[in-house]
Design an enzyme around this catalytic site. Structure first.
Site, PDB file in Angstrom:
ATOM      1  N   GLY A 230       0.836  -1.197   0.000  1.00 11.01           N
ATOM      2  CA  GLY A 230       0.000   0.000   0.000  1.00 11.01           C
ATOM      3  C   GLY A 230       0.865   1.238   0.000  1.00 11.01           C
ATOM      4  N   SER A 231       0.343   2.306   0.573  1.00 11.91           N
ATOM      5  CA  SER A 231       1.070   3.579   0.505  1.00 11.91           C
ATOM      6  C   SER A 231       2.134   3.653   1.599  1.00 11.91           C
ATOM      7  CB  SER A 231       0.081   4.732   0.637  1.00 11.91           C
ATOM      8  OG  SER A 231      -0.599   4.625   1.860  1.00 11.91           O
ATOM      9  N   GLU A 250       5.686  -3.394   0.799  1.00 14.00           N
ATOM     10  CA  GLU A 250       5.694  -3.195  -0.669  1.00 14.00           C
ATOM     11  C   GLU A 250       4.951  -1.884  -0.906  1.00 14.00           C
ATOM     12  OE1 GLU A 250       6.939  -4.706  -3.227  1.00 14.00           O
ATOM     13  OE2 GLU A 250       7.399  -6.755  -2.636  1.00 14.00           O
ATOM     14  N   LEU A 251       5.656  -0.819  -1.297  1.00 13.18           N
ATOM     15  CA  LEU A 251       5.050   0.515  -1.297  1.00 13.18           C
ATOM     16  C   LEU A 251       5.093   1.139  -2.694  1.00 13.18           C
ATOM     17  CD1 LEU A 251       6.732   1.460   2.101  1.00 13.18           C
ATOM     18  CD2 LEU A 251       4.468   0.452   1.740  1.00 13.18           C
ATOM     19  N   CYS A 283       1.559   0.482  -9.063  1.00 11.36           N
ATOM     20  CA  CYS A 283       2.739   1.061  -8.415  1.00 11.36           C
ATOM     21  C   CYS A 283       3.897   1.184  -9.403  1.00 11.36           C
ATOM     22  CB  CYS A 283       3.125   0.228  -7.206  1.00 11.36           C
ATOM     23  SG  CYS A 283       3.115  -1.514  -7.578  1.00 11.36           S
ATOM     24  N   GLU A 375       4.387  10.132  -6.287  1.00 13.88           N
ATOM     25  CA  GLU A 375       3.624   9.112  -7.027  1.00 13.88           C
ATOM     26  C   GLU A 375       2.259   9.676  -7.423  1.00 13.88           C
ATOM     27  OE1 GLU A 375       2.172   5.723  -4.693  1.00 13.88           O
ATOM     28  OE2 GLU A 375       2.602   4.434  -6.400  1.00 13.88           O
TER      29      GLU A 375
HETATM   30  P1  NAP Z   1      -3.362   2.511   1.288  1.00  9.26           P
HETATM   31  O1  NAP Z   1      -4.346   3.604   1.418  1.00  9.26           O
HETATM   32  O2  NAP Z   1      -2.084   2.635   2.022  1.00  9.26           O
HETATM   33  O3  NAP Z   1      -4.138   1.198   1.772  1.00  9.26           O
HETATM   34  C1  NAP Z   1      -3.540  -0.069   1.707  1.00  9.26           C
HETATM   35  C2  NAP Z   1      -4.158  -0.959   2.770  1.00  9.26           C
HETATM   36  O4  NAP Z   1      -3.786  -0.451   4.058  1.00  9.26           O
HETATM   37  C3  NAP Z   1      -5.692  -0.975   2.738  1.00  9.26           C
HETATM   38  O5  NAP Z   1      -6.141  -2.269   3.072  1.00  9.26           O
HETATM   39  C4  NAP Z   1      -6.038   0.016   3.832  1.00  9.26           C
HETATM   40  O6  NAP Z   1      -7.314  -0.181   4.388  1.00  9.26           O
HETATM   41  C5  NAP Z   1      -4.949  -0.315   4.842  1.00  9.26           C
HETATM   42  N1  NAP Z   1      -4.725   0.701   5.870  1.00  9.26           N
HETATM   43  C6  NAP Z   1      -4.908   2.037   5.780  1.00  9.26           C
HETATM   44  N2  NAP Z   1      -4.619   2.613   6.973  1.00  9.26           N
HETATM   45  C7  NAP Z   1      -4.241   1.611   7.816  1.00  9.26           C
HETATM   46  C8  NAP Z   1      -3.825   1.558   9.178  1.00  9.26           C
HETATM   47  N3  NAP Z   1      -3.732   2.648   9.927  1.00  9.26           N
HETATM   48  N4  NAP Z   1      -3.516   0.353   9.691  1.00  9.26           N
HETATM   49  C9  NAP Z   1      -3.605  -0.768   8.967  1.00  9.26           C
HETATM   50  N5  NAP Z   1      -4.007  -0.779   7.674  1.00  9.26           N
HETATM   51  C10 NAP Z   1      -4.302   0.395   7.102  1.00  9.26           C
HETATM   52  O7  NAP Z   1      -3.019   2.202  -0.230  1.00  9.26           O
HETATM   53  P2  NAP Z   1      -4.011   2.052  -1.466  1.00  9.26           P
HETATM   54  O8  NAP Z   1      -4.517   3.410  -1.817  1.00  9.26           O
HETATM   55  O9  NAP Z   1      -4.994   0.954  -1.225  1.00  9.26           O
HETATM   56  O10 NAP Z   1      -3.007   1.519  -2.585  1.00  9.26           O
HETATM   57  C11 NAP Z   1      -2.221   2.356  -3.343  1.00  9.26           C
HETATM   58  C12 NAP Z   1      -0.786   2.361  -2.877  1.00  9.26           C
HETATM   59  O11 NAP Z   1      -0.279   1.043  -2.844  1.00  9.26           O
HETATM   60  C13 NAP Z   1       0.106   3.114  -3.838  1.00  9.26           C
HETATM   61  O12 NAP Z   1       1.044   3.865  -3.117  1.00  9.26           O
HETATM   62  C14 NAP Z   1       0.793   1.996  -4.607  1.00  9.26           C
HETATM   63  O13 NAP Z   1       2.016   2.344  -5.189  1.00  9.26           O
HETATM   64  C15 NAP Z   1       0.966   0.991  -3.532  1.00  9.26           C
HETATM   65  N6  NAP Z   1       1.181  -0.336  -4.120  1.00  9.26           N
HETATM   66  C16 NAP Z   1       2.404  -0.914  -4.023  1.00  9.26           C
HETATM   67  C17 NAP Z   1       2.640  -2.157  -4.617  1.00  9.26           C
HETATM   68  C18 NAP Z   1       3.946  -2.865  -4.521  1.00  9.26           C
HETATM   69  O14 NAP Z   1       3.975  -4.081  -4.749  1.00  9.26           O
HETATM   70  N7  NAP Z   1       5.044  -2.214  -4.206  1.00  9.26           N
HETATM   71  C19 NAP Z   1       1.606  -2.775  -5.313  1.00  9.26           C
HETATM   72  C20 NAP Z   1       0.365  -2.140  -5.386  1.00  9.26           C
HETATM   73  C21 NAP Z   1       0.167  -0.922  -4.781  1.00  9.26           C
HETATM   74  P3  NAP Z   1      -8.577   0.679   3.883  1.00  9.26           P
HETATM   75  O15 NAP Z   1      -8.751   0.339   2.449  1.00  9.26           O
HETATM   76  O16 NAP Z   1      -9.673   0.165   4.755  1.00  9.26           O
HETATM   77  O17 NAP Z   1      -8.246   2.115   4.114  1.00  9.26           O
END
Ligand code: NAP
Length: 472
Positions: A230-231, A250-251, A283, A375
């Protein structure tokens, strides 16, 4: 138009449970409700950890883990259309890309099955030191323990597969929290795993408040490892809060590509779709293209019409290349970043009537603009004219991120130099850095993370070595 409406309960301890509270999942394109998922909180998460602990008391032998993983791969093949349509409905991912994701999830389970069967320690050459003479030593590879897995919205099936399949291959029980925007594919995968014979407790899925579920996963000492995609803001904070757990991150990325003066002739054709697939919400979507000045006019003249020819619209339409971004907040942020970029907008730059952002190309934005170093996670690519490979490498590295980068050149020494000097976890040569095969070691450096996924690498992360020394 959404065609699949699913209602899904949570899997906890082998039971499909309701909680009396439902999360509505809406199509990012139409806003229609495409499904509902039972909503969990701290109580269900603690129950899920209890179930995982109970499950791990009776380890599953490797051959059974592998058989289950193979069966899930087979089920993904048989349910390919359903899986792709569900991804499309809940994530707004165009069917073309959703089909690729569904197929890749099969590959992820297949490779994990291979790893389950290969999982073994190694011999230690004890008599290589005087102190070891007369002793035999080897290592066992043991599961770390319960895995807390947290996944993002953008690959709601295959990135969940990259959590669940290696964890099972490693012999770990999992508590999964999928993204709230896209929990349905994860719950379908859970159903396929249960149907494949996974005993109760080995996989538990809780959907709901990120902070509530996240807090339990962080605070409960029985969760030995957290694997998060995630982020960066969320990921690095989790790691800080869980210093005694193994935390794999993995960010994000701000993916750069260098186009040299001797780039192959099909470079623009390769890069145009890879900058906009799933509206840039990958990502490793190509975001920053650094073009050698000798090549600039030719490249721009080929690239921009190819971008303008991409079909923008309803993700359920098989012809669509670029669909919506995930929600209104994302759309507004992306449009604001385009507006402040201080470059020439050569294509797109605005939302169309249906709220879709037209694929956007910005020439020579300010190097400090957010589109140049942060990003975007949207359908935006920047083109910057460069005078040398040195300059291109320096600009490509001028970001806090380091997941994947690419170079297009026919000169071997330029390619190898880029491979050494680009500060990224992966470098592609004459291929868009959006490329990922699921068995590759995939992951970032710098702010982009601290681990490598791909079943073989993830299994290593989720197991630990124990050395056994025998006096002969
Ligand atoms: P995100 O907002 O960080 O959310 C990712 C996950 O974390 C979701 O399940 C979210 O739940 C959860 N989360 C949020 N706040 C949390 C907390 N305080 N404690 C525990 N879990 C929490 O990211 P996203 O918008 O879904 O995804 C986009 C990001 O992922 C981008 O930055 C992208 O580059 C990155 N990404 C990286 C890869 C890689 O392999 N490197 C692959 C794909 C995506 P909720 O949905 O309930 O908020």
């Amino acid at each position: 138009m959404a065609t699949t409406v699913a209602e899904r309960k949570l899997l906890v301890g082998g039971d499909w449970i309701e909680t009396g509270d439902w999360l509505e999942v809406r199509s990012p394109y139409s806003g229609d409700v495409v499904g509902r998922a039972a909503k969990a909180g701290a109580r269900e998460t603690a129950r899920a950890i209890d179930a995982a602990e109970e499950a791990m008391r009776e380890p599953l032998p490797a051959h059974r883990r592998a058989e289950i993983l193979v069966k899930v791969a087979g089920a993904l093949g048989r349910r390919h259309d359903d899986v792709a349509r569900l991804i499309c409905d809940e994530a707004g991912k165009p069917m073309k890309a959703a089909r690729v994701e569904a197929k890749r999830a099969m590959s992820t389970f297949t490779f994990a099955a291979v790893e389950a069967r290969k999982l073994a320690g190694e011999m230690v050459p004890m008599d290589a030191a005087q102190a070891g003479e007369g002793k035999l030593a080897f290592t066992l590879r043991l599961p770390r323990g319960i895995v807390g897995a947290i996944s993002p919205f953008n690959f709601p099936c295959n990135l969940v597969a990259h959590k669940l399949a290696p964890a099972l291959a490693a012999g770990c029980a999992t508590v999964l929290k999928p993204a709230s925007a896209t929990p349905l594919s994860a719950l379908l995968l859970a159903e396929l795993m249960a149907d494949a014979g996974l005993p109760p407790g080995w996989l538990n899925v809780v959907v709901g408040s990120a902070s509530e579920i996240g807090d339990v996963l962080v605070d409960d000492d029985r969760v030995a490892a957290l694997t998060f995609t995630g982020s960066g803001d969320v990921g690095w904070k989790l790691k800080e809060r869980a210093p005694r757990k193994h935390v794999a991150l993995e960010l994000g990325n701000a993916t750069p590509v260098i186009v040299c003066a001797d780039a192959p002739p099909d470079t623009a054709a390769t890069l145009a779709p890879n900058s906009f697939s799933y509206a840039g919400q990958s990502c490793i979507s190509v975001q920053r293209i650094y073009v050698a000045d000798e090549m600039w006019d030719e490249f721009v003249a080929e690239f921009v019409p190819r971008v303008e020819a991409l079909v923008v619209g309803d993700p359920a339409d098989e012809e669509t290349d670029v669909g919506p971004v995930i929600d209104d907040d994302a759309r507004e942020r992306i449009l604001a970043w385009i507006a402040e970029s201080d470059g020439d907008v050569l294509a797109g730059g605005e939302a169309d009537g249906a709220g879709l952002i037209r694929p956007t190309v910005i020439a020579n934005p300010s190097p400090d603009a957010k589109v140049s170093c942060e990003e975007v996670f949207g359908p935006v690519v920047t083109l910057t004219c460069t005078r040398s490979l040195d300059e291109a490498i320096e600009l490509a590295n001028s970001t806090r991120y380091g997941l994947q980068a690419g170079i297009f050149t026919r000169d071997l020494s330029s390619a190898l130099r880029a491979a050494r000097e680009l500060e990224f976890g992966g470098v592609t040569v004459n291929e868009a850095p959006t490329f990922r095969a699921d068995q590759m070691p995939y992951g970032g450096v710098k702010a982009s993370g601290n681990t490598r996924e791909g079943p073989a690498y993830a299994v290593r992360e989720l197991t630990e070595q124990r050395v056994v020394v025998i006096q002969l």
